[in-house]
Design an enzyme around this catalytic site. Structure first.
Site, PDB file in Angstrom:
ATOM      1  N   GLY A  56       0.707  -1.194  -0.070  1.00  0.00           N
ATOM      2  CA  GLY A  56      -0.201  -0.057   0.219  1.00  0.00           C
ATOM      3  C   GLY A  56       0.770   1.430  -0.018  1.00  0.00           C
ATOM      4  O   GLY A  56       0.462   2.364   0.136  1.00  0.00           O
ATOM      5  N   HIS A 121      11.840   0.864   0.665  1.00  0.00           N
ATOM      6  CA  HIS A 121      11.192  -0.399   1.015  1.00  0.00           C
ATOM      7  C   HIS A 121      12.505  -1.083   1.872  1.00  0.00           C
ATOM      8  O   HIS A 121      12.419  -2.312   2.427  1.00  0.00           O
ATOM      9  CB  HIS A 121      10.944  -1.384  -0.116  1.00  0.00           C
ATOM     10  CG  HIS A 121       9.967  -0.935  -1.077  1.00  0.00           C
ATOM     11  ND1 HIS A 121       8.587  -0.908  -0.648  1.00  0.00           N
ATOM     12  CD2 HIS A 121       9.655  -0.969  -2.499  1.00  0.00           C
ATOM     13  CE1 HIS A 121       7.682  -0.607  -1.453  1.00  0.00           C
ATOM     14  NE2 HIS A 121       8.459  -0.524  -2.603  1.00  0.00           N
ATOM     15  N   SER A 153       0.075  -9.924  -4.399  1.00  0.00           N
ATOM     16  CA  SER A 153       0.477  -8.798  -4.936  1.00  0.00           C
ATOM     17  C   SER A 153       1.719  -8.771  -5.521  1.00  0.00           C
ATOM     18  O   SER A 153       2.087  -8.172  -6.931  1.00  0.00           O
ATOM     19  CB  SER A 153      -0.164  -7.530  -4.276  1.00  0.00           C
ATOM     20  OG  SER A 153       0.202  -6.424  -4.998  1.00  0.00           O
ATOM     21  N   PHE A 242      -9.999   3.652  -4.491  1.00  0.00           N
ATOM     22  CA  PHE A 242      -9.552   2.689  -5.736  1.00  0.00           C
ATOM     23  C   PHE A 242      -9.624   2.855  -7.065  1.00  0.00           C
ATOM     24  O   PHE A 242      -9.048   2.952  -8.005  1.00  0.00           O
ATOM     25  CB  PHE A 242      -9.879   1.360  -5.355  1.00  0.00           C
ATOM     26  CG  PHE A 242      -8.912   0.233  -6.118  1.00  0.00           C
ATOM     27  CD1 PHE A 242      -7.684  -0.153  -5.578  1.00  0.00           C
ATOM     28  CD2 PHE A 242      -9.502  -0.298  -7.145  1.00  0.00           C
ATOM     29  CE1 PHE A 242      -6.900  -1.063  -6.289  1.00  0.00           C
ATOM     30  CE2 PHE A 242      -8.810  -1.323  -7.930  1.00  0.00           C
ATOM     31  CZ  PHE A 242      -7.586  -1.703  -7.455  1.00  0.00           C
ATOM     32  N   GLU A 243     -11.100   3.201  -7.207  1.00  0.00           N
ATOM     33  CA  GLU A 243     -11.690   3.542  -8.582  1.00  0.00           C
ATOM     34  C   GLU A 243     -10.844   4.664  -9.079  1.00  0.00           C
ATOM     35  O   GLU A 243     -10.562   4.882 -10.504  1.00  0.00           O
ATOM     36  CB  GLU A 243     -13.056   3.738  -8.487  1.00  0.00           C
ATOM     37  CG  GLU A 243     -13.819   2.481  -8.442  1.00  0.00           C
ATOM     38  CD  GLU A 243     -13.871   2.062  -6.768  1.00  0.00           C
ATOM     39  OE1 GLU A 243     -14.093   0.958  -6.494  1.00  0.00           O
ATOM     40  OE2 GLU A 243     -13.412   3.147  -6.035  1.00  0.00           O
ATOM     41  N   MET A 245      -8.051   6.051  -8.129  1.00  0.00           N
ATOM     42  CA  MET A 245      -6.702   6.026  -8.507  1.00  0.00           C
ATOM     43  C   MET A 245      -6.144   5.066  -9.683  1.00  0.00           C
ATOM     44  O   MET A 245      -5.356   5.131 -10.371  1.00  0.00           O
ATOM     45  CB  MET A 245      -6.084   5.049  -7.194  1.00  0.00           C
ATOM     46  CG  MET A 245      -5.967   5.591  -6.047  1.00  0.00           C
ATOM     47  SD  MET A 245      -4.614   6.823  -5.658  1.00  0.00           S
ATOM     48  CE  MET A 245      -3.262   5.551  -5.226  1.00  0.00           C
ATOM     49  N   PHE A 269       0.050  -2.063 -12.765  1.00  0.00           N
ATOM     50  CA  PHE A 269       0.975  -1.534 -11.473  1.00  0.00           C
ATOM     51  C   PHE A 269      -0.269  -1.649 -10.164  1.00  0.00           C
ATOM     52  O   PHE A 269      -0.104  -2.416  -9.277  1.00  0.00           O
ATOM     53  CB  PHE A 269       1.544  -0.244 -11.611  1.00  0.00           C
ATOM     54  CG  PHE A 269       2.185   0.374 -10.377  1.00  0.00           C
ATOM     55  CD1 PHE A 269       3.362  -0.366  -9.990  1.00  0.00           C
ATOM     56  CD2 PHE A 269       1.460   1.116  -9.557  1.00  0.00           C
ATOM     57  CE1 PHE A 269       3.961   0.213  -9.119  1.00  0.00           C
ATOM     58  CE2 PHE A 269       2.240   1.559  -8.321  1.00  0.00           C
ATOM     59  CZ  PHE A 269       3.434   1.153  -8.307  1.00  0.00           C
ATOM     60  N   ARG A 271      -3.473  -3.169  -9.027  1.00  0.00           N
ATOM     61  CA  ARG A 271      -4.223  -4.463  -9.707  1.00  0.00           C
ATOM     62  C   ARG A 271      -5.677  -4.183  -9.140  1.00  0.00           C
ATOM     63  O   ARG A 271      -6.524  -3.594  -9.678  1.00  0.00           O
ATOM     64  CB  ARG A 271      -3.466  -5.557  -9.518  1.00  0.00           C
ATOM     65  CG  ARG A 271      -3.591  -6.670 -10.684  1.00  0.00           C
ATOM     66  CD  ARG A 271      -2.582  -7.682 -10.286  1.00  0.00           C
ATOM     67  NE  ARG A 271      -2.946  -8.315  -8.941  1.00  0.00           N
ATOM     68  CZ  ARG A 271      -4.000  -9.262  -8.376  1.00  0.00           C
ATOM     69  NH1 ARG A 271      -4.651  -9.734  -9.579  1.00  0.00           N
ATOM     70  NH2 ARG A 271      -4.046  -9.678  -7.401  1.00  0.00           N
ATOM     71  N   GLY A 273      -6.507  -4.295  -5.372  1.00  0.00           N
ATOM     72  CA  GLY A 273      -6.462  -3.959  -4.067  1.00  0.00           C
ATOM     73  C   GLY A 273      -7.547  -4.531  -3.227  1.00  0.00           C
ATOM     74  O   GLY A 273      -7.903  -3.734  -2.230  1.00  0.00           O
TER      75      GLY A 273
END
Length: 305
Positions: A56, A121, A153, A242-243, A245, A269, A271, A273
């Site tokens: 995330g 990361h 993911s 999400f929609e 993004m 990238f 997918r 979510g």
């Protein structure tokens, strides 16, 4: 929990740009950049977004950048990888087309008063020494996600970015064995969980963002000392759905990934979510193996999923 090293050989089918280093699977370039990262000029004005991959972080980046920059929707049209610096970007060819070195960008910033949003990361101890030694305390947001969904993911991401050609079951075994990028997983999460009581560290969960995005935005804005009005929060909630993004090229790495899409057109990238998406692909036997691994890994900790 055993936080020891796991330097087992890495499967070379797809991890050609990664190596075992200091107990973790890291970009090979880390050996080259280690000193530069250790000696990075850290500003306590900056905000660091840290995570295990596919937990995330892009969603969190967009939220944080918007909060830090007072909901600058015009500025948000610039690709997120230009607005938020990916510390180890030079470790991956697909993200390095611009030739810009984020370490140099941080060290050579012109406006020292303007906070940067920095993504990595890396584990806590792999951060610049001013941070890992707690000499300086910039705001750090660590985001985590259900590990089974994270594995799914990561699998699709490695197929798209690294051209991983094994099946999902094989990937799960690599994940459990600590042989995928930035693993071992629990060592990564615990490196930040153990620091969560520090006032400069905020620990977020992906599932919280899905169930109560407005509440998370309020927590983050308070943590960053950037108060927002109810109206701003409502607008930002819509921007971060999400929609929205999935349709936003600025956060989908659209330009960078276009060459890959030509050879792997099914790759995405951002997918699905979804929470619990692992149930659609992970066998019951593999779910049981993960459950046993989770229980064993967390038995001596106070971490709960």
């Amino acid at each position: 929990m055993d936080l020891g090293k796991s330097d087992a050989p890495i499967d070379d089918k797809f991890l050609t740009e990664l190596t075992s280093f200091d107990g973790f699977v890291l970009p090979t370039v880390y050996k080259e950049l280690k000193k530069q990262i250790e000696n990075l000029e850290v500003s306590e004005r900056d905000v660091w977004i840290c995570s295990f991959p596919r937990s995330g972080s892009t969603w969190t980046q967009e939220m944080v950048w918007m909060i830090v920059n007072n909901c600058d929707f015009e500025g948000a049209q610039i690709p997120i990888y230009e607005r938020c610096l990916f510390l180890e970007k030079k470790g991956f060819r697909v993200y390095d087309s611009s030739g810009a070195n984020p370490i140099e960008q941080i060290n050579n910033r012109k406006d020292v008063q303007k906070p940067l949003v920095i993504k990595t990361h890396f584990t806590f101890k792999s951060l610049p020494k001013d941070i890992s030694s707690e000499l300086k305390k910039p705001k750090i947001i660590y985001v985590t996600r259900n590990v089974k969904d994270t594995c799914v993911s990561c699998y699709h991401y490695c197929k798209f970015i690294f051209d991983y050609r094994g099946d999902f079951s094989e990937f799960c075994e690599l994940f459990l064995a600590g042989k995928v990028p930035y693993s071992p997983y629990w060592n990564h999460v615990m490196s930040y969980w153990q620091m969560r009581h520090n006032p400069n560290i905020l620990f977020l969960r992906y599932e919280e963002m899905k169930s109560d995005l407005g509440g998370v935005i309020r927590r983050v804005s308070q943590f960053l000392e950037k108060p927002m009005t109810d109206e701003q929060i409502e607008v930002l909630i819509h921007h971060l759905t999400f929609e929205t993004m999935t349709k936003n090229p600025a956060v989908n790495y659209t330009a960078l990934h276009e060459p890959l899409r030509k050879v792997r057109p099914e790759g995405r990238f951002i997918r699905k979510g979804r929470i619990g998406d692992h149930k659609t692909i992970m066998s019951l036997d593999m779910q049981k193996k993960f459950d046993e691994w989770i229980e064993s890994s967390l038995q001596d900790t106070d971490y709960s999923m």
